[in-house]
Design an enzyme around this catalytic site. Structure first.
Site: not given
Ligand code: PEP
Length: 252
Positions: A11, A13, A97, A99, A169, A175, A214
């Site tokens: 992703n 983003k 997601h 976000e 998630e 992040g 992460s």
């Molecule tokens: C995401 O936003 O889908 C995600 C898993 O981000 P990160 O791997 O940076 O934690």
């Protein structure tokens, strides 16, 4: 041994111009062009999809978007339909997601409409679910995530559910550099699968559940070794072609 095929999704983003996307696609293909034992998808901003179509459409790397609107066409300024994504060679779309749930105020009712529309158009939705730290610390994470799954997949038939991908998630792990332990991630993914069994019966065993938060080259192997974790949704560590390729190699 699970018969579910592993899936590693990146992703990006809100990152990468068209030229950066092209450079990435070329570098990435050089590293993973021979990987046939799992599915790979890059979920890019809408503006990079045409370039990815040029670079990846004929390859084994799938192309995905990060959002879509549920209506087919019309007066929805700024929105993008499933057909528009298909026209750009997309086969996957991230929906719900955290976000978007947080910053764009997307709720379960809207996300359910998007999931249904994506499936009807023949796209594979990657439905994101996950709890925040307050819910986890209050011991409410399992119930919250089960509720999200039920609400976001409402009114779908088992044949449609078979095609859905769920990404668990935990918001506190996105992040932040904090990964859920493999055991905690497995506990939630197993709970998600039992929720799916409640709505789709035996089909639940065919639905892929990813972990996201992460994920790095150093932790992916332990995560995909869990019985209910079928791959990963990777944010930050998907931005460099070599790091993402290493995650893919370590997930095999
Ligand atoms: C995401 O936003 O889908 C995600 C898993 O981000 P990160 O791997 O940076 O934690």
């Amino acid at each position: 041994m699970s018969k579910r095929r592993r899936l590693i999704a990146g992703n990006w983003k809100m990152n990468k111009t068209t030229s950066e996307a092209r450079d990435y696609a070329m570098a990435f293909l050089e590293k993973v062009g021979d990987v046939t034992d799992l599915d790979m998808v890059i979920c890019a901003p809408f503006t990079a999809l045409a370039v990815l179509k040029e670079e990846l459409e004929e390859s084994i790397v799938h192309i995905g978007a990060q959002n879509m609107y549920h209506e087919a066409k019309g007066a929805f300024t700024g929105e993008i339909s499933a057909e528009m994504l298909k026209d750009l060679a997309c086969t996957y779309v991230i929906l719900g997601h955290s976000e978007r749930r947080e910053y764009l105020k997307e709720d379960d009712e809207l996300i359910a409409k998007k999931v249904k529309a994506a499936l009807e158009a023949g796209l594979t939705p990657i439905l994101c679910v996950g709890e925040n730290l307050t819910l986890r610390e209050a011991g409410k994470a399992l119930a919250f995530v089960r509720g999200q799954v039920e609400k976001d997949l409402v009114d779908l038939q088992p044949a449609e559910l078979r095609k859905v991908v769920i990404a668990y998630e935990p918001i506190w792990a996105i992040g932040t550099g904090k990964t859920a332990s493999a055991e905690d991630a497995q506990e939630m993914c197993s709970a998600i699968r039992s929720t799916l069994a409640g709505i789709a019966g035996a089909v639940a065993q065919e639905i892929r559940i990813l972990y996201g938060g992460s994920v790095k080259p150093g932790n992916i192997a332990e995560l995909v070794a869990q019985p209910d974790i079928d791959g990963a949704l990777v944010g930050g560590a998907s931005l460099e072609a070599s790091e993402f390729a290493q995650i893919i190699q370590n997930a095999r």
